[in-house]
Design an enzyme around this catalytic site. Structure first.
Site, PDB file in Angstrom:
ATOM      1  N   TYR A 185       0.841  -1.245  -0.070  1.00  0.00           N
ATOM      2  CA  TYR A 185       0.090  -0.009  -0.169  1.00  0.00           C
ATOM      3  C   TYR A 185       0.937   1.249  -0.008  1.00  0.00           C
ATOM      4  O   TYR A 185       2.030   1.268   0.084  1.00  0.00           O
ATOM      5  CB  TYR A 185      -0.956  -0.143   1.232  1.00  0.00           C
ATOM      6  CG  TYR A 185      -0.234   0.405   2.542  1.00  0.00           C
ATOM      7  CD1 TYR A 185       0.450  -0.531   3.159  1.00  0.00           C
ATOM      8  CD2 TYR A 185      -0.587   1.570   3.087  1.00  0.00           C
ATOM      9  CE1 TYR A 185       1.041   0.065   4.483  1.00  0.00           C
ATOM     10  CE2 TYR A 185       0.091   1.975   4.231  1.00  0.00           C
ATOM     11  CZ  TYR A 185       0.681   0.899   4.943  1.00  0.00           C
ATOM     12  OH  TYR A 185       1.369   1.520   6.225  1.00  0.00           O
ATOM     13  N   LYS A 225       6.434  -1.820   1.932  1.00  0.00           N
ATOM     14  CA  LYS A 225       5.119  -1.148   2.634  1.00  0.00           C
ATOM     15  C   LYS A 225       4.144  -2.143   2.554  1.00  0.00           C
ATOM     16  O   LYS A 225       3.172  -2.099   1.740  1.00  0.00           O
ATOM     17  CB  LYS A 225       4.932  -0.032   1.780  1.00  0.00           C
ATOM     18  CG  LYS A 225       4.203   0.899   2.849  1.00  0.00           C
ATOM     19  CD  LYS A 225       4.122   2.543   2.676  1.00  0.00           C
ATOM     20  CE  LYS A 225       3.348   3.505   3.341  1.00  0.00           C
ATOM     21  NZ  LYS A 225       3.268   3.573   4.691  1.00  0.00           N
ATOM     22  N   GLU A 271      12.157   3.244  14.207  1.00  0.00           N
ATOM     23  CA  GLU A 271      11.408   4.264  13.759  1.00  0.00           C
ATOM     24  C   GLU A 271       9.966   4.213  14.487  1.00  0.00           C
ATOM     25  O   GLU A 271      10.107   3.432  15.704  1.00  0.00           O
ATOM     26  CB  GLU A 271      11.070   3.823  12.097  1.00  0.00           C
ATOM     27  CG  GLU A 271      10.475   2.650  11.949  1.00  0.00           C
ATOM     28  CD  GLU A 271      10.114   2.381  10.547  1.00  0.00           C
ATOM     29  OE1 GLU A 271       9.874   3.221   9.717  1.00  0.00           O
ATOM     30  OE2 GLU A 271      10.004   1.073  10.284  1.00  0.00           O
ATOM     31  N   LEU A 291      10.888   1.663   7.206  1.00  0.00           N
ATOM     32  CA  LEU A 291      10.549   2.091   5.840  1.00  0.00           C
ATOM     33  C   LEU A 291      11.267   3.413   5.523  1.00  0.00           C
ATOM     34  O   LEU A 291      11.511   4.323   6.320  1.00  0.00           O
ATOM     35  CB  LEU A 291       8.945   2.435   6.164  1.00  0.00           C
ATOM     36  CG  LEU A 291       8.276   2.946   4.650  1.00  0.00           C
ATOM     37  CD1 LEU A 291       7.918   1.642   4.021  1.00  0.00           C
ATOM     38  CD2 LEU A 291       7.018   3.563   4.911  1.00  0.00           C
TER      39      LEU A 291
END
Ligand code: PDD
Length: 280
Positions: A30, A143, A175, A199
């Site tokens: 996505y 992702k 993160e 990411l």
């Protein structure tokens, strides 16, 4: 209206099959793309990352990048929303439940636009975060639709009255559950290297470019949980939170407990590249 495959239709007309692999396995990818003043922000970068994610999970994209761009343009044109976010996902397709790739399933694209405002209160005053274990897999650069560890981490933050969870793997902060994280120490920006453990956020990339322009030095290094004691500033980045100060971590103030000067400079520079904001 929803973009379902290459057709725009009413939400109520969209039929999701219970044997869609996105639904049963989280087998898909996505993107979340910000729209400011009717214009998708950094669209090429998002579609390039989508292409990389697709390749990494061996998912053939149903349309070319150009075709997806024009489909998204149609989605934007039929909508009265000028400021919002596009959610776009591609599933591996529909097939009787079986872990291995189906032979004949056709990947399915779904995209829609939701209205959102800039998070002005958070941008101004900052947010609080917790630290928690990074329970995710070893391809966080993809992702993927598999978001359960991120969901659990975010809920842990919310349960403690905080807005974000900073994830810790092997004593290092990677993160946020849905954001990248930066720290400031002695005038230098510190952020995790862009490897398989995070990411590669588009907003992270923008923040880095802005830091270069502002001549703020950057160190690509994972910060340990103990080093949190020494930081002067912290902020998270994402498509929806932009560059957002973090003023408290695990109940302790970051710096003087207020958004710091380097964060403010980057926020200012970011605001200047937003196409004609309408609701600030
Ligand atoms: N999340 N890291 C993680 C784990 C994320 O889920 C996100 C974005 C980011 C920031 O990436 P970008 O700057 O490209 O938005 C970093 C999106 C917004 C979401 O899942 O809603």
């Amino acid at each position: 209206m929803i973009l379902f495959g290459d057709r725009l239709m009413e939400k109520t007309q969209v039929k999701i099959d219970i044997e869609d692999r996105a639904y049963q396995f989280g087998d898909g990818i996505y993107e979340v793309i910000r729209v400011y003043n009717g214009q998708p922000f950094y669209l090429n970068e998002h579609l390039t990352r989508l292409e990389k994610s697709a390749k990494a999970i061996r998912l053939p994209l149903p349309y070319s990048i150009n075709k997806m761009e024009s489909l998204l343009q149609q989605l934007l044109e039929q909508s009265s929303i000028t400021d919002g976010k596009i959610y776009l996902q591609i599933s591996r397709g529909i097939s009787p439940r079986n872990h291995a790739f189906p032979l004949n399933a056709k990947p399915i694209l779904v995209a829609y636009l939701d209205a959102i405002d800039r998070p002005v209160t958070k941008l101004e005053h900052g947010i609080s975060a917790i630290t928690t274990a990074d329970l995710r897999w070893l391809r966080c650069d993809i992702k993927s639709l598999n978001l359960l560890p991120a969901v659990l981490a975010k809920q842990e933050a919310v349960d403690q009255g905080c807005e974000e969870a900073l994830l810790v793997r092997d004593e290092k902060i990677t993160e946020g559950s849905s954001s990248n994280v930066f720290f400031v120490q002695q005038g230098k920006l510190i952020t995790h290297p862009s490897n398989h453990l995070i990411l590669h956020g588009i907003t992270r990339h923008i923040a880095i470019e802005l830091a270069h322009q502002l001549k703020i030095p950057i160190v690509y290094q994972a910060l340990s949980q103990q080093q949190l004691e020494q930081i002067d500033e912290c902020f998270i980045t994402s498509t929806t939170v932009e560059i957002c100060p973090v003023v408290q971590i695990d109940g302790k103030s970051v710096g003087n407990g207020k958004p710091g000067p380097i964060t403010r400079r980057l926020q200012q520079a970011f605001a200047e590249i937003i196409p004609a904001p309408t609701n600030v």
